[in-house]
Design an enzyme around this catalytic site. Structure first.
Site, PDB file in Angstrom:
ATOM      1  N   HIS A 193      42.142 -30.640 -60.000  1.00  0.00           N
ATOM      2  CA  HIS A 193      42.831 -29.378 -59.850  1.00  0.00           C
ATOM      3  C   HIS A 193      42.851 -28.440 -61.405  1.00  0.00           C
ATOM      4  O   HIS A 193      43.782 -28.219 -62.037  1.00  0.00           O
ATOM      5  CB  HIS A 193      44.241 -29.590 -59.584  1.00  0.00           C
ATOM      6  N   MET A 263      62.084 -31.159 -55.389  1.00  0.00           N
ATOM      7  CA  MET A 263      60.684 -31.821 -55.424  1.00  0.00           C
ATOM      8  C   MET A 263      59.832 -31.359 -54.589  1.00  0.00           C
ATOM      9  O   MET A 263      60.321 -31.516 -53.145  1.00  0.00           O
ATOM     10  CB  MET A 263      61.003 -33.248 -56.047  1.00  0.00           C
ATOM     11  N   GLY A 264      58.424 -31.327 -54.775  1.00  0.00           N
ATOM     12  CA  GLY A 264      57.499 -30.785 -53.834  1.00  0.00           C
ATOM     13  C   GLY A 264      57.534 -29.456 -53.299  1.00  0.00           C
ATOM     14  O   GLY A 264      56.624 -29.056 -52.501  1.00  0.00           O
ATOM     15  N   PHE A 265      58.026 -28.582 -54.174  1.00  0.00           N
ATOM     16  CA  PHE A 265      58.067 -26.859 -53.990  1.00  0.00           C
ATOM     17  C   PHE A 265      57.681 -26.552 -55.088  1.00  0.00           C
ATOM     18  O   PHE A 265      58.100 -27.068 -56.323  1.00  0.00           O
ATOM     19  CB  PHE A 265      59.514 -26.597 -53.468  1.00  0.00           C
ATOM     20  N   HIS A 267      54.704 -23.986 -57.708  1.00  0.00           N
ATOM     21  CA  HIS A 267      53.675 -24.434 -58.325  1.00  0.00           C
ATOM     22  C   HIS A 267      53.390 -23.632 -59.488  1.00  0.00           C
ATOM     23  O   HIS A 267      53.775 -22.171 -59.417  1.00  0.00           O
ATOM     24  CB  HIS A 267      52.342 -24.542 -57.518  1.00  0.00           C
ATOM     25  N   ARG A 276      45.992 -26.937 -50.648  1.00  0.00           N
ATOM     26  CA  ARG A 276      45.723 -28.310 -50.266  1.00  0.00           C
ATOM     27  C   ARG A 276      46.861 -28.623 -49.125  1.00  0.00           C
ATOM     28  O   ARG A 276      46.598 -29.369 -48.379  1.00  0.00           O
ATOM     29  CB  ARG A 276      45.801 -29.296 -51.816  1.00  0.00           C
ATOM     30  N   ASP A 318      52.427 -32.392 -52.868  1.00  0.00           N
ATOM     31  CA  ASP A 318      53.304 -33.563 -52.960  1.00  0.00           C
ATOM     32  C   ASP A 318      54.438 -33.641 -51.989  1.00  0.00           C
ATOM     33  O   ASP A 318      54.703 -34.699 -51.667  1.00  0.00           O
ATOM     34  CB  ASP A 318      54.092 -33.706 -54.164  1.00  0.00           C
ATOM     35  N   ARG A 343      42.800 -38.934 -59.276  1.00  0.00           N
ATOM     36  CA  ARG A 343      42.529 -38.079 -60.382  1.00  0.00           C
ATOM     37  C   ARG A 343      41.722 -38.477 -61.396  1.00  0.00           C
ATOM     38  O   ARG A 343      41.177 -37.577 -62.323  1.00  0.00           O
ATOM     39  CB  ARG A 343      44.032 -37.421 -60.645  1.00  0.00           C
ATOM     40  N   ARG A 362      44.109 -26.895 -80.786  1.00  0.00           N
ATOM     41  CA  ARG A 362      45.234 -26.706 -81.704  1.00  0.00           C
ATOM     42  C   ARG A 362      45.954 -25.420 -81.797  1.00  0.00           C
ATOM     43  O   ARG A 362      45.653 -24.579 -82.578  1.00  0.00           O
ATOM     44  CB  ARG A 362      44.538 -27.196 -83.009  1.00  0.00           C
TER      45      ARG A 362
HETATM   46  N1  COA Z   1      63.100 -25.911 -56.602  1.00  0.00           N
HETATM   47  C1  COA Z   1      64.030 -24.844 -57.001  1.00  0.00           C
HETATM   48  N2  COA Z   1      63.859 -24.029 -57.576  1.00  0.00           N
HETATM   49  C2  COA Z   1      62.496 -23.622 -58.162  1.00  0.00           C
HETATM   50  C3  COA Z   1      61.600 -24.565 -57.821  1.00  0.00           C
HETATM   51  C4  COA Z   1      61.963 -25.698 -56.991  1.00  0.00           C
HETATM   52  N3  COA Z   1      60.854 -26.810 -56.651  1.00  0.00           N
HETATM   53  N4  COA Z   1      60.342 -24.515 -58.495  1.00  0.00           N
HETATM   54  C5  COA Z   1      60.573 -23.076 -58.952  1.00  0.00           C
HETATM   55  N5  COA Z   1      61.562 -22.724 -58.739  1.00  0.00           N
HETATM   56  C6  COA Z   1      62.647 -21.617 -59.491  1.00  0.00           C
HETATM   57  C7  COA Z   1      62.820 -21.858 -60.823  1.00  0.00           C
HETATM   58  O1  COA Z   1      63.972 -22.380 -61.055  1.00  0.00           O
HETATM   59  C8  COA Z   1      62.785 -20.224 -61.182  1.00  0.00           C
HETATM   60  O2  COA Z   1      63.949 -19.645 -60.890  1.00  0.00           O
HETATM   61  P1  COA Z   1      64.608 -18.786 -61.907  1.00  0.00           P
HETATM   62  O3  COA Z   1      63.900 -17.516 -62.143  1.00  0.00           O
HETATM   63  O4  COA Z   1      66.148 -18.681 -61.399  1.00  0.00           O
HETATM   64  O5  COA Z   1      65.072 -19.265 -63.432  1.00  0.00           O
HETATM   65  C9  COA Z   1      61.870 -19.675 -60.429  1.00  0.00           C
HETATM   66  O6  COA Z   1      61.728 -20.664 -59.103  1.00  0.00           O
HETATM   67  C10 COA Z   1      60.409 -19.440 -60.999  1.00  0.00           C
HETATM   68  O7  COA Z   1      60.133 -20.603 -61.214  1.00  0.00           O
HETATM   69  P2  COA Z   1      59.369 -21.138 -62.627  1.00  0.00           P
HETATM   70  O8  COA Z   1      60.001 -22.086 -63.468  1.00  0.00           O
HETATM   71  O9  COA Z   1      58.608 -19.867 -63.108  1.00  0.00           O
HETATM   72  O10 COA Z   1      58.117 -21.815 -62.157  1.00  0.00           O
HETATM   73  P3  COA Z   1      56.966 -22.731 -63.024  1.00  0.00           P
HETATM   74  O11 COA Z   1      55.585 -22.236 -62.678  1.00  0.00           O
HETATM   75  O12 COA Z   1      57.314 -22.757 -64.447  1.00  0.00           O
HETATM   76  O13 COA Z   1      57.000 -24.016 -62.378  1.00  0.00           O
HETATM   77  C11 COA Z   1      56.930 -26.139 -61.302  1.00  0.00           C
HETATM   78  C12 COA Z   1      56.225 -24.751 -61.535  1.00  0.00           C
HETATM   79  C13 COA Z   1      55.902 -26.885 -60.329  1.00  0.00           C
HETATM   80  C14 COA Z   1      57.171 -26.875 -62.496  1.00  0.00           C
HETATM   81  C15 COA Z   1      58.161 -25.997 -60.524  1.00  0.00           C
HETATM   82  O14 COA Z   1      58.026 -25.376 -59.305  1.00  0.00           O
HETATM   83  C16 COA Z   1      58.828 -27.219 -60.083  1.00  0.00           C
HETATM   84  O15 COA Z   1      59.626 -27.963 -61.216  1.00  0.00           O
HETATM   85  N6  COA Z   1      58.751 -27.910 -58.887  1.00  0.00           N
HETATM   86  C17 COA Z   1      59.316 -29.125 -58.388  1.00  0.00           C
HETATM   87  C18 COA Z   1      58.453 -30.242 -59.270  1.00  0.00           C
HETATM   88  C19 COA Z   1      57.295 -30.334 -58.393  1.00  0.00           C
HETATM   89  O16 COA Z   1      57.079 -30.320 -56.925  1.00  0.00           O
HETATM   90  N7  COA Z   1      55.978 -30.493 -58.928  1.00  0.00           N
HETATM   91  C20 COA Z   1      54.722 -30.785 -58.533  1.00  0.00           C
HETATM   92  C21 COA Z   1      53.748 -29.701 -58.841  1.00  0.00           C
HETATM   93  S1  COA Z   1      52.263 -29.805 -58.032  1.00  0.00           S
END
Ligand code: COA
Length: 380
Positions: A193, A263-265, A267, A276, A318, A343, A362
């Site tokens: 990915h 978790m699971g939401f 990206h 996917r 996920d 992976r 760096r």
């Molecule tokens: N549950 C609740 N809120 C979520 C969320 C989730 N899974 N994913 C994003 N948000 C919210 C953030 O809190 C943020 O809210 P805010 O604007 O009020 O602060 C907003 O959505 C934007 O999210 P952002 O932090 O910009 O997204 P990111 O690109 O930095 O984060 C992840 C991406 C994957 C880290 C994040 O979606 C997440 O932590 N997901 C849960 C873990 C997960 O499933 N990981 C597997 C990824 S494949």
């Protein structure tokens, strides 16, 4: 550094380098490996063919595949000293720590770990791809107090792994072509990915001209985190905690009211949905229909609808893979190690690519700490 320096937290939106391994197009929810849509690969190829594609750039001919598979199968048996090493690791530790240790161990046996030739790195990949499933299966069974099942050299990658974990008694997923296909599809979807956190970690380590084992152990450490690969475990912990589909909407609403991450939401790259998910979701629904898992499907649907309604945030891979692994019979703490088995193919492809056109990674930082001062003036 001036105050106007633009800081991209989390390197969001930063294009760090070129890659020819895979392409993610969030606008069209598209993901291709070496040009092939991942959905087509998941529908039509074996995991071994996809691994070959990622490493060699082309899908193998029947002859190339046969040769590659024969080489890989020969490497499946574990070094007895690695078995001893795993045995002394506490069963209370996370299985990702066992896997990370196993990779370190294999690296200590390589007389030329620093060799950066493509051929040598792919050899490391082939060895890890053969050995790690055996190590994970061994760890699963030792924690359950079960006898180790030696790898079977007549079975394909996915089937052999299911066999080493579940045996071949009646009802074992290793005897079900449908279960094998579902598991294999998850491996293909998890294989690669682009510059995700663990792959980027492997490239950072490679960029120092360190060895591939160090790059892979670092990648395993990054993948373990719940914001990355660890999420598939947390998805299932959440579903097991909710337990009843009738409680799922309230659970999601409460979590959102409390500003908790679900978790699971979400990206970093996909904002309109993960390319996917449709393939994995279809596999999960089909698996649930066969294994009396409607409860998890109902919960999945309610959670996804509630989340979409309140935030517009979509599931990532996920979300369907967590309950699918549960229905296949895996313990939750082994979900992320399953991700590693897939992976490692992408990591190796990126390590080769990084070595082939290397520049030390760096970045700069903007200092925002205390102004310069003298020890002589300190209150001590
Ligand atoms: N549950 C609740 N809120 C979520 C969320 C989730 N899974 N994913 C994003 N948000 C919210 C953030 O809190 C943020 O809210 P805010 O604007 O009020 O602060 C907003 O959505 C934007 O999210 P952002 O932090 O910009 O997204 P990111 O690109 O930095 O984060 C992840 C991406 C994957 C880290 C994040 O979606 C997440 O932590 N997901 C849960 C873990 C997960 O499933 N990981 C597997 C990824 S494949």
């Amino acid at each position: 550094m001036s105050n106007e320096t633009e800081i991209r937290k989390g390197l969001a939106g930063v294009v760090a380098d070129y890659t020819a391994v895979s392409k993610v197009v969030p606008e069209t929810n598209s993901l291709t490996y070496r040009g092939y849509p991942v959905q087509e690969l998941a529908a039509e190829c074996t995991f071994e063919e996809v691994a070959y594609l990622l490493w060699e750039g082309e899908l193998p001919t029947a002859e190339q595949l046969e040769q590659r598979n024969a080489e890989g199968k020969e490497l499946r048996k574990l070094d007895p000293d690695l078995i001893k090493l795993i045995d002394v690791l506490p069963t209370t530790c996370h299985p990702m720590d066992v896997l990370r240790t196993a990779v370190s161990y294999v690296g200590t046996k390589d007389p030329e770990p620093f060799t950066t030739s493509e051929q040598h790195i792919r050899g490391i990949g082939l060895n890890l791809l053969a050995q790690l499933p055996t190590a994970v299966a061994y760890d699963i069974r030792r924690r359950a107090g079960q006898e180790f099942i030696e790898p079977c050299l007549d079975r394909g990658f996915a089937e052999n792994f299911l066999y080493m974990v579940f045996g071949d008694e009646e009802g074992s997923p290793a005897n079900s072509p449908e279960d094998i296909k579902t598991f294999e599809q998850s491996l293909i979807l998890y294989a690669e990915h682009s510059f995700n956190a663990s792959t980027f970690t492997s490239r950072v380590i490679t960029s120092t001209r360190s060895d591939a084992y160090s790059a892979i152990t670092g990648a395993i450490g990054a993948l373990k985190g719940p914001l990355h690969g660890g999420a598939n475990e947390f998805v299932m912990h959440t579903m097991l905690e909710i337990d009843d589909p009738a409680k799922a909407a309230d659970w999601v609403n409460n979590a959102l009211d409390n500003k908790d991450l679900i978790m699971g939401f979400g990206h970093r790259v996909y904002k309109k949905g993960d390319s996917r998910v449709p393939t994995m979701e279809a596999a999960f629904r089909e698996l649930a229909a066969r294994k009396d898992g409607q409860k998890w499907v109902e919960m999945y649907d309610i959670m996804a609808e509630t989340m979409d309604g309140r935030t517009g945030i979509k599931p990532n891979l996920d979300f369907p893979s967590g309950p699918a692994y549960h229905l296949l019979g895996f313990e939750v703490e082994f979900f992320t190690p399953l991700f590693v088995l897939a992976r490692v193919t992408g990591w190796i492809a990126h390590i080769v690519e990084q070595y082939s056109s290397n520049a030390l990674i760096r970045p700069l930082s903007a200092y925002n700490g205390a102004p310069q001062r003298s020890v002589a003036d300190a209150d001590r």
